[in-house]
Scaffold this motif. Sequence first.
Motif, PDB file in Angstrom:
ATOM      1  N   ARG A 298      -4.864  13.613  -1.907  1.00 14.87           N
ATOM      2  CA  ARG A 298      -5.133  12.219  -2.291  1.00 14.87           C
ATOM      3  C   ARG A 298      -4.450  11.793  -3.581  1.00 14.87           C
ATOM      4  O   ARG A 298      -4.009  10.659  -3.716  1.00 14.87           O
ATOM      5  CB  ARG A 298      -6.635  12.002  -2.446  1.00 14.87           C
ATOM      6  CG  ARG A 298      -7.398  12.207  -1.163  1.00 14.87           C
ATOM      7  CD  ARG A 298      -8.776  11.624  -1.242  1.00 14.87           C
ATOM      8  NE  ARG A 298      -9.509  11.951  -0.028  1.00 14.87           N
ATOM      9  CZ  ARG A 298     -10.236  13.037   0.125  1.00 14.87           C
ATOM     10  NH1 ARG A 298     -10.365  13.899  -0.855  1.00 14.87           N
ATOM     11  NH2 ARG A 298     -10.850  13.273   1.274  1.00 14.87           N
TER      12      ARG A 298
ATOM     13  N   VAL B  16      -1.766   4.168  -5.863  1.00 11.42           N
ATOM     14  CA  VAL B  16      -2.102   2.753  -5.757  1.00 11.42           C
ATOM     15  C   VAL B  16      -1.393   2.009  -6.888  1.00 11.42           C
ATOM     16  O   VAL B  16      -1.170   2.569  -7.969  1.00 11.42           O
ATOM     17  CB  VAL B  16      -3.648   2.591  -5.806  1.00 11.42           C
ATOM     18  CG1 VAL B  16      -4.235   3.160  -7.080  1.00 11.42           C
ATOM     19  CG2 VAL B  16      -4.086   1.152  -5.644  1.00 11.42           C
TER      20      VAL B  16
ATOM     21  N   ALA C  32     -14.228  -3.090  -6.313  1.00  9.88           N
ATOM     22  CA  ALA C  32     -13.355  -2.729  -5.183  1.00  9.88           C
ATOM     23  C   ALA C  32     -12.090  -2.037  -5.689  1.00  9.88           C
ATOM     24  O   ALA C  32     -11.652  -1.026  -5.126  1.00  9.88           O
ATOM     25  CB  ALA C  32     -12.993  -3.968  -4.368  1.00  9.88           C
ATOM     26  N   GLN C  33     -11.517  -2.584  -6.762  1.00 10.09           N
ATOM     27  CA  GLN C  33     -10.310  -1.994  -7.335  1.00 10.09           C
ATOM     28  C   GLN C  33     -10.620  -0.616  -7.928  1.00 10.09           C
ATOM     29  O   GLN C  33      -9.878   0.339  -7.746  1.00 10.09           O
ATOM     30  CB  GLN C  33      -9.747  -2.895  -8.444  1.00 10.09           C
ATOM     31  CG  GLN C  33      -9.141  -4.182  -7.948  1.00 10.09           C
ATOM     32  CD  GLN C  33      -7.759  -3.959  -7.366  1.00 10.09           C
ATOM     33  OE1 GLN C  33      -7.614  -3.644  -6.190  1.00 10.09           O
ATOM     34  NE2 GLN C  33      -6.742  -4.114  -8.184  1.00 10.09           N
TER      35      GLN C  33
ATOM     36  N   ALA D 113     -11.101   6.785  -5.457  1.00 15.64           N
ATOM     37  CA  ALA D 113     -11.365   7.143  -4.053  1.00 15.64           C
ATOM     38  C   ALA D 113     -11.298   8.645  -3.795  1.00 15.64           C
ATOM     39  O   ALA D 113     -11.980   9.161  -2.916  1.00 15.64           O
ATOM     40  CB  ALA D 113     -10.395   6.406  -3.127  1.00 15.64           C
TER      41      ALA D 113
ATOM     42  N   SER E  56      -3.687   4.496 -12.002  1.00 12.35           N
ATOM     43  CA  SER E  56      -2.819   4.029 -10.919  1.00 12.35           C
ATOM     44  C   SER E  56      -1.379   4.432 -11.233  1.00 12.35           C
ATOM     45  O   SER E  56      -1.043   4.700 -12.392  1.00 12.35           O
ATOM     46  CB  SER E  56      -2.921   2.508 -10.771  1.00 12.35           C
ATOM     47  OG  SER E  56      -2.292   1.869 -11.860  1.00 12.35           O
TER      48      SER E  56
ATOM     49  N   LYS F 147     -10.849   2.062  -5.429  1.00 11.22           N
ATOM     50  CA  LYS F 147      -9.544   2.562  -4.965  1.00 11.22           C
ATOM     51  C   LYS F 147      -9.023   3.658  -5.889  1.00 11.22           C
ATOM     52  O   LYS F 147      -8.478   4.660  -5.451  1.00 11.22           O
ATOM     53  CB  LYS F 147      -8.512   1.428  -4.973  1.00 11.22           C
ATOM     54  CG  LYS F 147      -8.491   0.585  -3.749  1.00 11.22           C
ATOM     55  CD  LYS F 147      -7.236  -0.314  -3.815  1.00 11.22           C
ATOM     56  CE  LYS F 147      -7.463  -1.608  -3.078  1.00 11.22           C
ATOM     57  NZ  LYS F 147      -6.424  -2.598  -3.388  1.00 11.22           N
TER      58      LYS F 147
ATOM     59  N   ALA G  59       0.856  -1.185   0.000  1.00 11.57           N
ATOM     60  CA  ALA G  59       0.000   0.000   0.000  1.00 11.57           C
ATOM     61  C   ALA G  59       0.891   1.235   0.000  1.00 11.57           C
ATOM     62  O   ALA G  59       1.962   1.231   0.609  1.00 11.57           O
ATOM     63  CB  ALA G  59      -0.910   0.002   1.221  1.00 11.57           C
TER      64      ALA G  59
ATOM     65  N   SER H 264      -3.393   8.201  -8.983  1.00  9.75           N
ATOM     66  CA  SER H 264      -3.767   7.682  -7.661  1.00  9.75           C
ATOM     67  C   SER H 264      -2.605   6.912  -7.026  1.00  9.75           C
ATOM     68  O   SER H 264      -1.896   6.184  -7.713  1.00  9.75           O
ATOM     69  CB  SER H 264      -4.966   6.740  -7.781  1.00  9.75           C
ATOM     70  OG  SER H 264      -6.145   7.470  -8.011  1.00  9.75           O
TER      71      SER H 264
END
Lengths: 221, 221
Positions: B210, B181, B43-44, B50, B12, B47, A199, B179
């Motif tokens: 973020r 991630v 869910a991915q 988000a 990402s 992220k 993460a 992001s």
Amino acid sequence: MTGKVFFSVSMSLDGFSAPESMEGILATPEQREQDPRLQHWMAQWMKLQAWAFPLRFFRENLKLGEGGEEGRENDVARETFERTGASVMGKRMFDLGERSWPEEAPFHTPVFVVTHTERDPWERPGGTTFHFVNDGIEHALDQAREAAGERDVRIAGGSATILQYLNAGLVDEFSIALSPVLFGAGTRLFDGVDASRIALEPVRSEPSSRVTHLTYAVRSC
Amino acid sequence: MTGKVFFSVSMSLDGFSAPESMEGILATPEQREQDPRLQHWMAQWMKLQAWAFPLRFFRENLKLGEGGEEGRENDVARETFERTGASVMGKRMFDLGERSWPEEAPFHTPVFVVTHTERDPWERPGGTTFHFVNDGIEHALDQAREAAGERDVRIAGGSATILQYLNAGLVDEFSIALSPVLFGAGTRLFDGVDASRIALEPVRSEPSSRVTHLTYAVRSC
């Protein structure tokens, strides 16, 4: 108190940290200078690193002469150098560098090379000594930590070595100079990342005129 | 005076704009709600997105209720919406959205869907009308430009459609919400980019708590 383990690389917007694989090129060292693939590789690599070349620190560190740009970009490059008490690198990066670095290699600290090749330490003028570690990435890091003292250990590269350390949960933090260039092909920095175990926490995001400097802390999960 | 053609997506750090391919999932719509792959996909995807969910603009636009965060991040989301006079999207994005958008679809402008399927315009409450264009990406863009007037045309997605427009030299500018991630697998935003024909100029790089909002102008070369 010990330092952090970090890496700091330039990456294209589409995720490449090097143009194409150097495998074929390194396999034929005797033809290397005439190899058009190496010339292409260098041209692409220079696009990725274009932000660093004009900097005063870059010129100074590689003994390219006086002058160069100062300012925040230059400070970022200098800070990365100054925090580093020792570096770790893979065999392929070393092989390439051995042929490309100036006699006074630009690390000016101990460098631990992860390799199966046994070799005596190779001391260069200016403070860089390469140590060849044959018993894996963790031992190389242990030795680098000890050599670095309170300063940080930089995983210098290449991408495969960086990924090994990242996936092993051994990286605390990393910085990316995100270059405004698309490669379309090449070596992806995060190819093979174990995404389920890592993460990221944003630490800093700093735009400059040429690239965006991104820093993330790594949390294993 | 006509507007720009742009796209604006979340990506990402390792270059993915969507988790895994939706192909298999879309092939079995009747089992879709029970399909664990869709749950993983959502869910991915959440992220990646988000940064947008807590924003006042996001809640307002999807009629999720009062409140939400204001500030620069919210302004970025609102500005992207307000500059858009019409959108263009691919068939797969439409197919997914047709099942997911609320009755009042979140575009509030004409949307041109590039598809081989013939279908009458589909008008939704709140100002979104979907037009189905069967004669290629350039005609879809022509119609979107005309509908947008002086405002900009957004290539909404998915990645394959964005790449078609980018490689055709039809995109003036794009923004990426980068992001913090790593996905490791999925749909790469720039997969298949014709890198030899595209040069980028950094326009803006704006960090937020973020994500980092990156904007580039595209020059064909």
